[in-house]
Design an enzyme around this catalytic site. Structure first.
Site, short mmCIF file in Angstrom:
data_model
loop_
_atom_site.label_atom_id
_atom_site.label_comp_id
_atom_site.label_asym_id
_atom_site.label_seq_id
_atom_site.Cartn_x
_atom_site.Cartn_y
_atom_site.Cartn_z
N LYS A 201 -12.49 1.02 -2.08
CA LYS A 201 -11.68 0.03 -1.35
C LYS A 201 -11.11 0.65 -0.08
O LYS A 201 -10.70 1.82 -0.08
CB LYS A 201 -10.54 -0.43 -2.26
CG LYS A 201 -9.67 -1.57 -1.72
CD LYS A 201 -8.69 -2.01 -2.80
CE LYS A 201 -7.81 -3.16 -2.32
NZ LYS A 201 -6.85 -3.58 -3.36
N SER B 246 -6.58 -8.46 -4.19
CA SER B 246 -7.00 -8.00 -2.89
C SER B 246 -8.26 -7.16 -2.90
O SER B 246 -8.85 -6.93 -1.84
CB SER B 246 -5.88 -7.22 -2.21
OG SER B 246 -5.57 -6.08 -2.94
N SER C 158 -4.46 -7.08 -8.18
CA SER C 158 -5.54 -6.93 -7.21
C SER C 158 -6.82 -6.26 -7.68
O SER C 158 -7.79 -6.23 -6.93
CB SER C 158 -5.03 -6.19 -5.98
OG SER C 158 -4.14 -7.04 -5.27
#
Lengths: 488, 481
Positions: free
Chosen positions: A79, A154, A178
């Site tokens: 990420k 997210s 997330s």
């Protein structure tokens, strides 16, 4: 079967047996990326050269009989809110669109040391603030199951990449859901470890008391393998805990006879999609059939969790994001400025998106003189109540269960008009972060062709029970569906 | 209208730990800009602070030496504001739960000793240094500014006094005492000119007997003890004038202008700062184990008050002299080393407190930096003792020794400045002087004591000052009778 379709544990066998080279595995994944990435847009940055070089190096070492790490040659997507030295790290924000970290975060370094082949940095909601990846400065990621829908957020990029086989494994971060929520929406496995189990050093902070890094994988076995690599105390993170780290793969057992499972009453009621409720109910029945003892547990203060979270998280974020001021790194306004204050204001106005600005303002307000006690202070007290709600529940059960997300993947643009609507996506996941507990999401069905996620929550530092419960369910349920993408 | 001065001080002490407060970068001074930095103290994305244990111990030691309570639990808090010398745009400090609570210091000023309360001691991190490039070097009118983060993250201890100080002189004495205490602990260079000791003052006035505090102004930019006293005297006078002419005091921050000898208002664009303090979620609470704190207390080095008592007692010094030696650690150390080397305590003290101190002040030298060491003083006192040199000669030899670093006995040898103690030789000269100055002799016989001095002076002149004055006096009196 293509190499990109395999799990990490399957590839480990093939690689060890030299039935495939790391380079071939990497090439297979990159071919897949070329094919589906135009539709999915999971990545902000692809690191193909670096990846192929690392893969080649692994192959060479293996040929020479050198000892290799547990993830040697496995393509992993990271990420884009974790420091990777020399590799662009943007947090999907304009304000870091030119930022190359000068160090590797601890988890990143551990993964490198384990021999991963990093495929690239994945897309996220800007600064991890969001539940759909739609707030990314670089445009949203699309759910591989239906590219008109969101992948969740997210960590939408990592989840979508794993779901679309654009990476064998992914790593994400979870502050209010997330990792788990996008995992649920993308039909993959996502684990948020107990707060303090995994180092946050290198994770670009959103809410310091809630953030945790965790695996996003194709199955529970891969999740345990990755957790083994990333868990552990870090001297650089004062909030990381010194606990004995077991071999999590030893928890991958099918026997859950006598496992006490509590279903959270408050998260199976209003506000949960009927199809989702039904899938969870069936999942619980399946676990019962495996010998688990099912009961209902209540978290009386769960209804306040969302409000508490949306005061605590933005408050901490308002402080954590103050450093993005254009002075030392990142975007700095190129417009004329009158003075220092003007430079700050123009830089941050240009650099941050609407949701980030919204949360900074909310957080600043919650901490301000005269309001601290009523908002931030009060929210922290509510947090203590939620912690004790869970503690009470865990007196009578080993794990608790709920849906991960109240709905399946929603359409892109469907919830962006009303922030509060979007915030409701996290109603099942947020209490877990507030209490610092470990939580996992794994697929337990489809509705309208879109995945449904089962959330299992464990006692502090009891990832073992969590993984056992998850593995047993996974092996019994046999979720074999894959999104319809590319040439298959 | 009799107005009472009320002063409270806010002091910052920069520690000389090996590394910074929250990262492993070295604590340095004078290095090229941005060379003692790392991602943590530069506030890069993703970094986290880790507490410096030695800094925590030092903070506890400061509290213990100021008779403060050491809290069983203390907590770091974020102080949020934007400024380019602050890498994170928040400073990690302490707010609700500081490491040390109330304490006190006894301060002597104007002949009296008063107890000044300490409110708290807490830990924080220092900021970087801004350098403004332009005409004046100040921010206004600068072309641009640059920032050096070497200092960012250096451990800073904040000490807050109660508003118990009642005069600028007392404020100065308080600072001198505080400095000597902290120097004794060995945890800071405590140098106001270098910035390792900083002081801001809150000043207000009120009528005697009034309990309520008057409107206060904050005075900043006082960079020496002298500036502190001058600034406070100016501010007290300024407020007095305003009050006496019936005007209000405006609560504001004022900047001491050392060149102009005035305080000026910094009001300009100042809004009240809301720092939005909250507990730093990246750090855990610090628990101070009672046994560990007790150990720290026992291990405290000798503090100035205790030292003064010991010096007075063991060396038979005047209380006042002992205090001066104790307050100035290097001077006190010099004294003890000198005595340990065999010198007489009273004479050593005398020399240090007068000749040596005066010369140090005149030449603006620190005793540790001077070429004159305890060895030199021991040597000098030995020469005096043996009578090899006179008191007057000793002063000259000291000056040369101080300037050149040569041992006094070497100086004496080289210059042949040996005191003449040969009685026969002196008698000859004395007889000569008597013979040449009949009037003086007559005056003396007539009862004028002063005439002896005249005769002695002549003898000294003829011997180039080398004659032993005591011997000259003795022989002269004999010869005159």
């Amino acid at each position: 079967m293509e190499f990109f379709e395999y799990t990490a544990h399957e590839l480990q066998k093939l690689l060890k047996a030299k039935e495939v080279s790391a380079v071939d595995v990497a090439k297979s994944v990159y071919d897949r990326i070329s094919e589906v990435e135009p539709d999915v847009h999971a990545y902000v940055t692809l690191t193909e050269n670096m990846a192929l070089a690392e893969a080649a190096s692994i192959d060479k070492k293996r040929a020479a009989g050198e000892t290799l790490g547990p993830l040697a040659g496995i393509p992993v997507a990271v990420k884009d809110n974790m420091a990777t030295k020399g590799v662009l790290t943007t947090c999907s924000s304009r304000i870091l669109s030119n930022h190359y970290p000068v160090y590797n975060g601890t988890v990143v370094q551990k993964l490198y040391d384990a021999g991963i082949v990093m495929t690239g940095k994945t897309n996220l909601d800007e600064f991890a603030m969001g539940s759909s990846t739609e707030t990314s400065y670089f445009g949203t990621t699309r759910n591989p199951w239906n590219i008109e829908t969101v992948p969740g957020g997210s960590s939408g990029g990592s989840a979508a990449a794993v779901a679309a086989d654009e990476a064998i494994m992914g790593i994400g971060s979870d502050t209010g859901g997330s990792i788990r929520q996008p995992a649920a929406l993308c039909g993959v496995v996502g684990l948020k470890p107990t707060y303090g189990l995994v180092s946050r050093y290198g994770l670009f902070a959103f809410a310091s008391s809630l953030d945790q890094i965790g695996p996003i994988t194709k199955d529970v076995t891969d999740c345990a393998i990755m957790l083994n690599v990333i868990a552990g105390h870090d001297n650089r993170d004062s909030t990381s805990v010194k606990v004995d780290i077991p071999d999590y793969t030893k928890s991958l057992k099918k026997d859950i006879k006598g496992l006490k499972v509590g279903v959270i009453k408050e998260l199976m009621g209003e506000g949960i999609d009927p199809a989702v409720k039904e899938a969870i109910t069936k999942a619980v029945e399946l676990m019962a059939s495996l010998g688990a003892e099912i009961s209902e547990v209540t978290l009386p203060n769960a209804e306040h969790a969302l409000s508490a979270y949306y005061l605590i998280a933005p408050a901490e974020a308002s402080s954590n994001l103050a450093r993005y001021d254009g002075v030392r790194y990142g975007h700095r306004t190129e417009r004329d400025v009158e003075d220092m204050l003007d430079m700050y204001m123009k830089t941050r106005a240009e650099g941050f998106g609407a949701e980030v600005k919204r949360r900074i303002m909310l957080g600043t307000y919650a901490l301000s003189a005269g309001y601290y006690d009523a908002y931030y202070g009060q929210a922290q007290k509510v947090r203590t109540l939620i912690i004790s709600d869970f503690a009470n529940a865990f007196e009578s059960v080993d794990v608790v269960i709920s849906p991960t997300s109240p709905t399946v993947a929603f359409k892109i643009g469907e919830k962006t008009e009303n922030p509060l609507q979007m915030y409701l996506s996290d109603v099942c996941t947020i209490p877990v972060n507030l209490a610092g507990l470990p939580g996992i999401s794994l697929p337990c069905g489809l509705s309208g062709g879109l995945p449904i996620g089962l959330q299992i929550i464990g006692k502090p530092f009891d990832e073992s029970s969590l993984l056992t419960a998850s593995y047993a369910f996974e092996q019994a349920f046999e979720f074999k569906d894959k999104p319809n993408m590319g040439s298959d | 209208m009799a107005l009472e001065t009320v002063i409270g001080l806010e002091i910052h002490v920069e520690l000389n730990t090996n590394s910074k407060m929250f990262c492993g970068c070295p604590v340095t001074f004078g290095e090229p800009p941005n060379t003692a930095v790392c991602p943590v103290c530069l506030g890069h994305p993703g970094v986290l602070p880790v507490v410096n244990k030695r800094a925590v111990e030092s903070a506890a030691m400061i509290g213990l030496s100021l008779n403060c309570t050491v809290a069983p639990l203390n907590q770091f808090a974020r102080k949020n504001y934007f400024y380019p010398d602050m890498p994170k745009d928040y400073q990690i400090s302490q707010y609700d739960l500081p490491i040390c609570g109330k304490g006190y210091v006894d301060v002597g000023a104007g002949g009296a000793t008063r107890r000044i309360g300490i409110t708290r001691v807490h830990m924080e991190e220092d900021t970087g240094k801004l350098i403004h490039k332009g005409q004046s070097g100040r921010i206004h009118g600068a072309d641009y500014s640059v920032v050096d983060f070497n200092r960012a993250g250096v451990p800073l201890m904040e000490i807050v006094s109660e508003p118990d100080i009642r005069s600028p002189e007392e404020a100065r004495a308080f600072m001198v005492k505080l400095r000597s205490i902290i120097l004794a602990l060995g945890i800071s260079d405590c140098n106001m000119e270098e910035g390792s000791l900083r002081c801001d003052a809150n000043v207000s006035l009120r009528e005697f007997g009034e309990e309520k505090l008057g409107v206060k102004t904050e005075v900043k930019n006082m960079n020496s003890f002298r500036a502190l006293r001058k600034a406070l005297e100016y501010e007290v006078a300024r407020q007095t004038k305003l009050i006496e002419s019936g005007e209000r005091i405006i609560q504001e921050t004022r900047h001491w202008d050392d060149a102009g000898n005035i305080t000026t208002s910094l009001r300009s664009k100042e809004e009240a700062h809301d720092y939005r303090y909250f507990p730093d979620p990246d750090l855990v609470n610090i628990l101070m184990d009672a046994d560990e704190v007790a150990k720290l207390k026992v291990a405290l080095p000798e503090l100035p008050d205790a030292r003064a008592e010991r010096l007075a007692r063991d060396f038979n010094l005047e209380a006042g002299d002992a205090k001066v030696l104790a307050l100035n650690k290097p001077l006190g150390d010099f004294f003890e080393e000198t005595v340990a080397g065999g010198a007489d305590a009273l004479r050593a003290a005398n020399w240090l407190l007068h000749e040596v101190s005066a010369t140090l002040n005149q030449t603006d030298t620190e005793i540790d930096d001077s070429a004159f060491t305890p060895r030199h003083l021991i040597d000098l006192l030995k020469l005096l003792d043996k009578g090899t040199i006179s008191g007057k000669m000793a002063k000259e030899i000291f000056k040369e020794s101080f300037e050149t670093g040569k041992l006094p006995s070497v100086i004496v040898e080289d210059s042949g400045h040996v005191q003449i103690t040969d009685e026969d030789a002196l008698t000859k000269i004395i007889d000569q002087v008597i013979a040449e100055n009949p009037k003086a002799v007559e005056d003396w016989r007539g009862g004028q004591e002063r005439a002896v001095g005249f005769l002695v002076g002549n003898v000294m002149r003829l011997t180039q000052g080398k004659a032993s004055p005591d011997l000259v006096n003795k022989i002269l009196k004999e010869r005159l009778s």
